[in-house]
Design an enzyme around this catalytic site. Structure first.
Site, PDB file in Angstrom:
ATOM      1  N   THR A 121      40.263  14.180  25.721  1.00 14.88           N
ATOM      2  CA  THR A 121      40.441  12.801  26.188  1.00 14.88           C
ATOM      3  C   THR A 121      40.637  12.708  27.693  1.00 14.88           C
ATOM      4  OG1 THR A 121      42.004  10.947  26.133  1.00 14.88           O
ATOM      5  CG2 THR A 121      42.894  13.073  25.570  1.00 14.88           C
ATOM      6  N   TYR A 145      50.244  12.196  24.217  1.00 15.13           N
ATOM      7  CA  TYR A 145      48.901  12.342  23.646  1.00 15.13           C
ATOM      8  C   TYR A 145      48.036  13.209  24.567  1.00 15.13           C
ATOM      9  CZ  TYR A 145      44.088  10.951  22.599  1.00 15.13           C
ATOM     10  OH  TYR A 145      42.752  10.957  22.331  1.00 15.13           O
TER      11      TYR A 145
END
Ligand code: UDP
Length: 343
Positions: A121, A145
């Site tokens: 990501t 995350y």
């Protein structure tokens, strides 16, 4: 295409991106095996190969699935992936994402499966104040995350050294849109992503849309993101798989379009495409949000000959809207995650 080029284990294959990857793999001649615990995915989204219900924390189950299919490669999508949630429950993100990936890598290596395509990501980069993010940009995540995904990238490099694990890492920007043939699409419960939330508001399924923060250092004060169509994104994964199967080097690629849109611009685009009324409310910032995340994807374009053909914001919103209007997601919701009752 119906050539059998072998099985590919797709973790998260019942989820949004994973199910689109299964469709693309099947079109490219592979048999996608969806490995999914159905915690956030839908059995109805698994249409292009078998579904193996299982959890990445269950090493024996992973071993059984790898032994059954002897896959040529793994595509790893299954993960907790919400920035806001990761700030609230960092322990879950570190435990489930990192341990899940570790269990998966070790299970793959035990059956000598050495090609691993990893869903990473842009959140691994953190905030770089308006700078376009390339593969060379320093990764300094600002939420759990992004931190957990960066740790997995490092883990892949370690296993490449120790065991020859081949890998391609894709760092996604904001994935949106749906299968243009409308067989599958995005369905999260709860939904937290901007485009489906705005579409649901235009359909009268929500009263309003909240804009999280209007005091960011951007032209209209709202966060800027780079939106990429899910079909373009999974096509890059097929190119990444071909790259590895051709014996090319381990590599990381950013996947975005190089164009950023603010939250307000996204809302305006949805309004234009749907031509529906919409109530917008200002809300406080969401913890963990970077102000500006825009990709330099030149590497994927040059080396993988990737072309993000459906990734104009208009097309993304049109495809997403078609999916939301189709009624299929409502049907899935009515049926539950696993209509056959296995879970
Ligand atoms: N966002 C918003 N309202 C919402 C959902 C999201 O203002 O109801 C904002 C969010 O703060 C971020 C952008 O929209 O700046 C994209 O958020 P999303 O959750 O879709 O993706 P993320 O960038 O977190 O992966």
């Amino acid at each position: 295409m119906s050539v059998d080029r072998g099985h590919v284990i797709v973790t998260g294959g019942a989820g949004y991106i994973g199910s689109h990857a299964c469709k693309a793999l099947s079109a490219a001649g592979f048999v996608p095996v969806a490995f999914d615990n159905l915690s956030t995915g839908w059995a109805q989204a698994v249409k292009y190969g078998p579904l193996e219900i299982g959890d990445l924390m269950d090493r024996a189950r992973l071993d059984a699935v790898f032994a059954k299919y002897r896959p040529v490669a793994v595509m790893h999508f299954a993960a907790l992936s919400l920035v806001g949630e990761s700030m609230q429950f960092p322990g879950r993100y570190w435990r489930e994402n990192v341990t899940g990936a570790l269990n998966l890598i070790e299970a793959a290596l035990r059956t000598d499966c050495k090609d691993f395509i990893f869903s990473s990501t842009c959140a691994t980069f953190g905030d770089h104040d308006g700078v376009t993010l390339t593969e060379e940009t320093e990764q300094r995540p600002i939420n759990a995350y992004g931190g957990s995904k960066k740790a997995i990238e490092e883990m892949l490099r370690d296993f490449a050294e120790s065991d020859g694990l081949g890998h391609v890492i894709f760092r996604y920007f904001n994935v949106a849109g749906a299968d243009p043939e409308c067989e599958i699409g995005e369905l999260h419960r709860p939904e937290t992503h901007l485009i489906p939330i705005v579409i649901e508001a235009t359909q009268g399924k929500r009263e309003s849309v909240a804009v999280f923060g209007d005091d960011y250092p951007t032209p209209d004060g709202t966060c800027i993101r780079d939106y990429v169509h899910v079909v373009d994104l999974v096509n890059a994964h097929i190119a990444g798989l071909e790259w590895r199967l051709a014996g090319k080097e381990n590599r990381a690629f950013n996947l975005g379009t190089g164009h950023g849109y603010s939250v307000r611009e996204v809302i305006d685009t949805v309004k234009r495409v749907t031509n529906a009324p919409l109530t917008v409310q200002q809300a406080p910032r969401r913890a963990g949000d970077a102000s500006y995340l825009v990709s330099g994807s030149q590497r994927a374009i040059e080396e993988l000959t990737w072309r993000p053909l459906r990734s104009s914001l208009e097309t993304i919103v049109e495809d997403a809207y078609q999916w939301h209007q189709s009624g299929i997601s409502d049907q899935w919701l009515a049926e539950g995650r696993d209509p056959s009752g296995r879970t």
